[in-house]
Design a protein around this motif. Sequence first.
Motif, PDB file in Angstrom:
ATOM      1  N   ASN A   1       0.828  -1.197   0.000  1.00 14.06           N
ATOM      2  CA  ASN A   1       0.000   0.000   0.000  1.00 14.06           C
ATOM      3  C   ASN A   1       0.865   1.251   0.000  1.00 14.06           C
ATOM      4  O   ASN A   1       2.048   1.212   0.350  1.00 14.06           O
ATOM      5  CB  ASN A   1      -0.917   0.010   1.225  1.00 14.06           C
ATOM      6  N   GLY A   2       0.272   2.377  -0.377  1.00  8.50           N
ATOM      7  CA  GLY A   2       0.994   3.634  -0.439  1.00  8.50           C
ATOM      8  C   GLY A   2       1.554   4.066   0.902  1.00  8.50           C
ATOM      9  O   GLY A   2       1.108   3.602   1.962  1.00  8.50           O
TER      10      GLY A   2
ATOM     11  N   ILE B   1      -3.284  -2.394   7.113  1.00  8.04           N
ATOM     12  CA  ILE B   1      -4.324  -3.421   7.149  1.00  8.04           C
ATOM     13  C   ILE B   1      -4.057  -4.419   8.266  1.00  8.04           C
ATOM     14  O   ILE B   1      -4.959  -4.781   9.030  1.00  8.04           O
ATOM     15  CB  ILE B   1      -4.398  -4.154   5.793  1.00  8.04           C
ATOM     16  N   LEU B   2      -2.834  -4.889   8.377  1.00  7.05           N
ATOM     17  CA  LEU B   2      -2.469  -5.880   9.381  1.00  7.05           C
ATOM     18  C   LEU B   2      -1.792  -5.207  10.570  1.00  7.05           C
ATOM     19  O   LEU B   2      -1.127  -4.183  10.415  1.00  7.05           O
ATOM     20  CB  LEU B   2      -1.517  -6.916   8.768  1.00  7.05           C
ATOM     21  N   PRO B   3      -1.948  -5.763  11.753  1.00  4.21           N
ATOM     22  CA  PRO B   3      -1.220  -5.218  12.907  1.00  4.21           C
ATOM     23  C   PRO B   3       0.278  -5.437  12.747  1.00  4.21           C
ATOM     24  O   PRO B   3       0.723  -6.344  12.039  1.00  4.21           O
ATOM     25  CB  PRO B   3      -1.783  -6.028  14.085  1.00  4.21           C
TER      26      PRO B   3
ATOM     27  N   PRO C   1      -3.261 -10.367   1.182  1.00  9.26           N
ATOM     28  CA  PRO C   1      -3.903  -9.861   2.401  1.00  9.26           C
ATOM     29  C   PRO C   1      -3.287  -8.586   2.946  1.00  9.26           C
ATOM     30  O   PRO C   1      -3.813  -7.996   3.896  1.00  9.26           O
ATOM     31  CB  PRO C   1      -3.702 -11.022   3.386  1.00  9.26           C
ATOM     32  N   MET C   2      -2.181  -8.129   2.345  1.00  7.60           N
ATOM     33  CA  MET C   2      -1.466  -6.981   2.896  1.00  7.60           C
ATOM     34  C   MET C   2      -1.795  -5.676   2.179  1.00  7.60           C
ATOM     35  O   MET C   2      -1.261  -4.630   2.539  1.00  7.60           O
ATOM     36  CB  MET C   2       0.044  -7.241   2.837  1.00  7.60           C
ATOM     37  N   VAL C   3      -2.674  -5.730   1.177  1.00  3.48           N
ATOM     38  CA  VAL C   3      -3.027  -4.524   0.428  1.00  3.48           C
ATOM     39  C   VAL C   3      -4.531  -4.465   0.225  1.00  3.48           C
ATOM     40  O   VAL C   3      -5.237  -5.461   0.380  1.00  3.48           O
ATOM     41  CB  VAL C   3      -2.321  -4.477  -0.956  1.00  3.48           C
TER      42      VAL C   3
ATOM     43  N   GLY D   1      -5.585   1.424  -0.357  1.00  2.00           N
ATOM     44  CA  GLY D   1      -4.157   1.525  -0.069  1.00  2.00           C
ATOM     45  C   GLY D   1      -3.325   1.660  -1.323  1.00  2.00           C
ATOM     46  O   GLY D   1      -2.369   2.439  -1.359  1.00  2.00           O
ATOM     47  N   LEU D   2      -3.678   0.902  -2.361  1.00  2.00           N
ATOM     48  CA  LEU D   2      -2.939   1.034  -3.612  1.00  2.00           C
ATOM     49  C   LEU D   2      -3.155   2.420  -4.211  1.00  2.00           C
ATOM     50  O   LEU D   2      -2.223   3.021  -4.761  1.00  2.00           O
ATOM     51  CB  LEU D   2      -3.360  -0.043  -4.605  1.00  2.00           C
ATOM     52  N   ARG D   3      -4.366   2.941  -4.101  1.00  2.00           N
ATOM     53  CA  ARG D   3      -4.653   4.258  -4.670  1.00  2.00           C
ATOM     54  C   ARG D   3      -3.953   5.384  -3.901  1.00  2.00           C
ATOM     55  O   ARG D   3      -3.811   6.487  -4.416  1.00  2.00           O
ATOM     56  CB  ARG D   3      -6.155   4.497  -4.741  1.00  2.00           C
TER      57      ARG D   3
END
Length: 256
Positions: free
Chosen positions: A125-126, A132-134, A203-205, A209-211
């Motif tokens: 993600n940016g 997203i994940l702890p 699961p990490m994005v 988040g990508l945007r």
Amino acid sequence: MPQLSTPGPDTGAVAEDASQDLPTLLCLPHAGGAARAFAGLEAALPRAARTALLELPGHGSRMAEPVRDDFGAVFEDLIRSSAPHTTGQYVLLGHSMGAAFAYEAGRYWSALGRPPAGVVVVGRNGPTARRILPDLHTLSAPAFLESVRRLGGTPPQLFEHPELIKLFTPVLRADFTISETYTPLPGPPLDCPLWVCAGVDDPMVDDAGLRDWEHHGAGDVAIEWLPGDHFILDDPAFHAYVAGVLRTLPRTGTTH
């Protein structure tokens, strides 16, 4: 600051007399990954690019060196090793943790008048997106290793042998510390084409988040979802995606 004249090994370059006009693809690995993670991509692109597989201290062929958990220290090392590859046309490609390094290296070299033809970020993600994940790097050893195991991408045999666990846990924890505490360095956004991709089952994005990368590129930002999960480096669809990116680059003649 790194010395720009410091030479570094070109571990992925093909014979120079056959590829003078090819761009160089500089590859930066994920947390816990080594340069060999890109061996499949390198083999898939012999006529599209010269590849430079950059190794982090404490990883792969540099396992004997101390591992580092400070973004700035590792970044300076990467700047030194990437310097010889930035005099001609080149593209930076980073996977997960490596995506943060690729983005910052692109900004660094752009500020010095040696901009990349583009930057490809994979599976991250940016820089200012919500997580997203702890965070994993602060967990106890058993919880940390179990969380890493569930993410996939780590050879199962590592978790079955105490000697391997002892060897690789400091490397994994250092990398997750870097990846999870990274914040963008000061300065303007990346001023070159930025390609963003991730696996649809990663699961990490997420889409938002990508945007977020759109806020960190002053040039064109292209986002694409590919088949697969977080570890797509050996997927033929990913190889085809990177080949497509390389085909968009302007052709260059031989440089001297």
